[in-house]
Design a protein around this motif. Sequence first.
Motif, PDB file in Angstrom:
ATOM      1  N   GLU A  83      24.444   1.104  14.022  1.00 36.40           N
ATOM      2  CA  GLU A  83      25.221   2.330  14.189  1.00 36.40           C
ATOM      3  C   GLU A  83      24.770   3.381  13.181  1.00 36.40           C
ATOM      4  OE1 GLU A  83      29.872   3.916  13.985  1.00 36.40           O
ATOM      5  OE2 GLU A  83      29.372   1.823  13.560  1.00 36.40           O
ATOM      6  N   ARG A  84      24.434   4.537  13.667  1.00 37.50           N
ATOM      7  CA  ARG A  84      24.039   5.660  12.804  1.00 37.50           C
ATOM      8  C   ARG A  84      25.249   6.568  12.604  1.00 37.50           C
ATOM      9  NH1 ARG A  84      22.699   9.201   9.667  1.00 37.50           N
ATOM     10  NH2 ARG A  84      20.824  10.504   9.768  1.00 37.50           N
ATOM     11  N   ILE A  85      25.622   6.805  11.331  1.00 36.58           N
ATOM     12  CA  ILE A  85      26.769   7.651  11.017  1.00 36.58           C
ATOM     13  C   ILE A  85      26.274   9.077  10.773  1.00 36.58           C
ATOM     14  CG2 ILE A  85      28.712   8.030   9.465  1.00 36.58           C
ATOM     15  CD1 ILE A  85      28.568   5.025   8.783  1.00 36.58           C
ATOM     16  N   ILE A  86      26.650   9.971  11.659  1.00 36.62           N
ATOM     17  CA  ILE A  86      26.227  11.367  11.554  1.00 36.62           C
ATOM     18  C   ILE A  86      27.348  12.179  10.900  1.00 36.62           C
ATOM     19  CG2 ILE A  86      25.403  13.394  12.795  1.00 36.62           C
ATOM     20  CD1 ILE A  86      23.538  11.018  13.041  1.00 36.62           C
ATOM     21  N   LEU A  87      27.063  12.782   9.763  1.00 36.44           N
ATOM     22  CA  LEU A  87      28.045  13.622   9.093  1.00 36.44           C
ATOM     23  C   LEU A  87      28.015  15.017   9.695  1.00 36.44           C
ATOM     24  CD1 LEU A  87      27.498  12.625   5.348  1.00 36.44           C
ATOM     25  CD2 LEU A  87      29.232  11.787   6.937  1.00 36.44           C
ATOM     26  N   GLU A  88      29.169  15.524  10.049  1.00 38.49           N
ATOM     27  CA  GLU A  88      29.259  16.863  10.622  1.00 38.49           C
ATOM     28  C   GLU A  88      29.502  17.889   9.524  1.00 38.49           C
ATOM     29  OE1 GLU A  88      32.210  16.873  13.658  1.00 38.49           O
ATOM     30  OE2 GLU A  88      31.182  15.398  14.912  1.00 38.49           O
ATOM     31  N   GLY A  89      29.001  19.095   9.763  1.00 34.13           N
ATOM     32  CA  GLY A  89      29.224  20.175   8.810  1.00 34.13           C
ATOM     33  C   GLY A  89      28.238  20.149   7.662  1.00 34.13           C
ATOM     34  N   ASP A  90      28.252  21.222   6.882  1.00 28.14           N
ATOM     35  CA  ASP A  90      27.363  21.361   5.737  1.00 28.14           C
ATOM     36  C   ASP A  90      28.087  20.968   4.460  1.00 28.14           C
ATOM     37  OD1 ASP A  90      25.281  22.391   7.318  1.00 28.14           O
ATOM     38  OD2 ASP A  90      26.170  24.401   7.252  1.00 28.14           O
ATOM     39  N   LEU A  91      27.299  20.766   3.398  1.00 26.61           N
ATOM     40  CA  LEU A  91      27.866  20.489   2.083  1.00 26.61           C
ATOM     41  C   LEU A  91      28.747  21.667   1.679  1.00 26.61           C
ATOM     42  CD1 LEU A  91      27.401  18.173  -0.050  1.00 26.61           C
ATOM     43  CD2 LEU A  91      25.922  19.794  -1.235  1.00 26.61           C
ATOM     44  N   PRO A  92      30.009  21.436   1.284  1.00 24.50           N
ATOM     45  CA  PRO A  92      30.904  22.536   0.894  1.00 24.50           C
ATOM     46  C   PRO A  92      30.370  23.311  -0.304  1.00 24.50           C
ATOM     47  CG  PRO A  92      32.139  20.508   1.252  1.00 24.50           C
ATOM     48  CD  PRO A  92      30.688  20.129   1.258  1.00 24.50           C
ATOM     49  N   ASN A  93      30.903  24.489  -0.498  1.00 24.67           N
ATOM     50  CA  ASN A  93      30.517  25.339  -1.616  1.00 24.67           C
ATOM     51  C   ASN A  93      31.024  24.721  -2.917  1.00 24.67           C
ATOM     52  OD1 ASN A  93      30.037  27.329  -3.476  1.00 24.67           O
ATOM     53  ND2 ASN A  93      30.940  28.988  -2.275  1.00 24.67           N
ATOM     54  N   PRO A  94      30.136  24.354  -3.865  1.00 22.27           N
ATOM     55  CA  PRO A  94      30.588  23.736  -5.120  1.00 22.27           C
ATOM     56  C   PRO A  94      31.399  24.673  -6.001  1.00 22.27           C
ATOM     57  CG  PRO A  94      28.232  24.201  -5.189  1.00 22.27           C
ATOM     58  CD  PRO A  94      28.673  24.468  -3.789  1.00 22.27           C
ATOM     59  N   VAL A  95      31.325  25.986  -5.730  1.00 16.96           N
ATOM     60  CA  VAL A  95      32.150  26.936  -6.480  1.00 16.96           C
ATOM     61  C   VAL A  95      33.609  26.842  -6.032  1.00 16.96           C
ATOM     62  CG1 VAL A  95      32.501  29.394  -7.011  1.00 16.96           C
ATOM     63  CG2 VAL A  95      30.189  28.480  -6.794  1.00 16.96           C
ATOM     64  N   ASP A  96      33.811  26.500  -4.785  1.00 18.48           N
ATOM     65  CA  ASP A  96      35.166  26.380  -4.237  1.00 18.48           C
ATOM     66  C   ASP A  96      35.260  25.095  -3.411  1.00 18.48           C
ATOM     67  OD1 ASP A  96      37.766  26.973  -3.535  1.00 18.48           O
ATOM     68  OD2 ASP A  96      37.189  28.228  -1.832  1.00 18.48           O
ATOM     69  N   PRO A  97      35.249  23.932  -4.081  1.00 14.78           N
ATOM     70  CA  PRO A  97      35.257  22.653  -3.351  1.00 14.78           C
ATOM     71  C   PRO A  97      36.588  22.410  -2.649  1.00 14.78           C
ATOM     72  CG  PRO A  97      35.526  22.276  -5.701  1.00 14.78           C
ATOM     73  CD  PRO A  97      35.242  23.737  -5.537  1.00 14.78           C
ATOM     74  N   PRO A  98      36.613  21.557  -1.637  1.00 14.61           N
ATOM     75  CA  PRO A  98      37.859  21.243  -0.942  1.00 14.61           C
ATOM     76  C   PRO A  98      38.891  20.618  -1.881  1.00 14.61           C
ATOM     77  CG  PRO A  98      35.957  20.429   0.276  1.00 14.61           C
ATOM     78  CD  PRO A  98      35.456  20.844  -1.066  1.00 14.61           C
ATOM     79  N   SER A  99      40.162  20.785  -1.558  1.00 15.13           N
ATOM     80  CA  SER A  99      41.223  20.164  -2.350  1.00 15.13           C
ATOM     81  C   SER A  99      41.197  18.655  -2.139  1.00 15.13           C
ATOM     82  CB  SER A  99      42.582  20.725  -1.918  1.00 15.13           C
ATOM     83  OG  SER A  99      42.817  20.418  -0.546  1.00 15.13           O
ATOM     84  N   GLY A 100      41.813  17.926  -3.079  1.00 13.17           N
ATOM     85  CA  GLY A 100      41.859  16.470  -2.942  1.00 13.17           C
ATOM     86  C   GLY A 100      40.485  15.842  -3.013  1.00 13.17           C
ATOM     87  N   CYS A 101      40.157  15.032  -2.027  1.00 12.28           N
ATOM     88  CA  CYS A 101      38.834  14.410  -1.958  1.00 12.28           C
ATOM     89  C   CYS A 101      37.811  15.431  -1.484  1.00 12.28           C
ATOM     90  CB  CYS A 101      38.869  13.213  -1.007  1.00 12.28           C
ATOM     91  SG  CYS A 101      37.229  12.471  -0.747  1.00 12.28           S
TER      92      CYS A 101
END
Length: 321
Positions: free
Chosen positions: A268-286
Amino acid sequence: MKEKEKLIEVKNLKKYFSIGKGKVLKAVDDVSFDIYKGETLGLVGESGCGKSTIGRTIIQLYNATSGQVNYDGKDSREKSAVELKKMKRNMQMIFQDPYSSLNPRMTVLEIISEGIGNHEAHLNTKEKEAKVYHLLESVGLNKSHAQRYPHEFSGGQRQRIGIARALAVEPEFIIADEPIAALDVSIQAQIVNLMQELQQKKELTYLFIAHDLSMVKHISDRIAVMYLGAMVELSDSENLYDHPLHPYTQALLSAIPIPDPKIERTRERIILEGDLPNPVDPPSGCRFRTRCPKAMQMCSESVPIWEEVSSNHFVACHLYH
């Protein structure tokens, strides 16, 4: 069984860069891990995750924003000038680009003997030259290469010169910052094998930074995985590859090509969707939740705790708490 001796202790290390207009880039954000004497710790992750920044902060090319780096049991910030000079001699770095990391105006002899002159001023010119010739031979070059300039060598040969330069002051700890990334595939294995031979002969400890997971497994005793400035998993090499816990680690490992076509077709190949978030404004939590196929509500509400979930296997993920 003899307990492993810690050489480097990284505790709650943070390195932030101000990028103007009141914004801060959190390149390394609250990272903790240990490196034991004689081992190779592999550090992996996507480009921009903070791998190289950790290496440069440990060796004090960057000053840490907060946290501490203990060398031989003592915080590097509390060391005297004499202790600090000894620490810097015992820590050396092999850089990613063998083209830009060598001074084009200096001969190989001058490049390698520069560090020897700084730390072993008692040696005369002939003694320094003899040491350089021995170093060149130990990395697969010869005495005649000493009088040449960097532009006269191939990429693999330049990296061998970079390794000889790092070994010149007889360090015990070397940070290899993606040392094979700029080399041809045919040369990469030669450089990694050379590093392993030198490690055994000289009892070296490595922090091996890379994004090639198959090569990292080949050289590393333990592997740490980073994502967007934070550590997400750390375990023994075999255990991490056989039983990855963090969804990000699972995705990285699923992308490694397998030589056997039958296995490659069925896995099984796990494909991550989306781009790496902006490190200046990372997502909340994880920080990984915006790309995680197993994200839950709590992943956006709280930062996962970094803890040991089984013997020598650390992970920061709400799935295991």
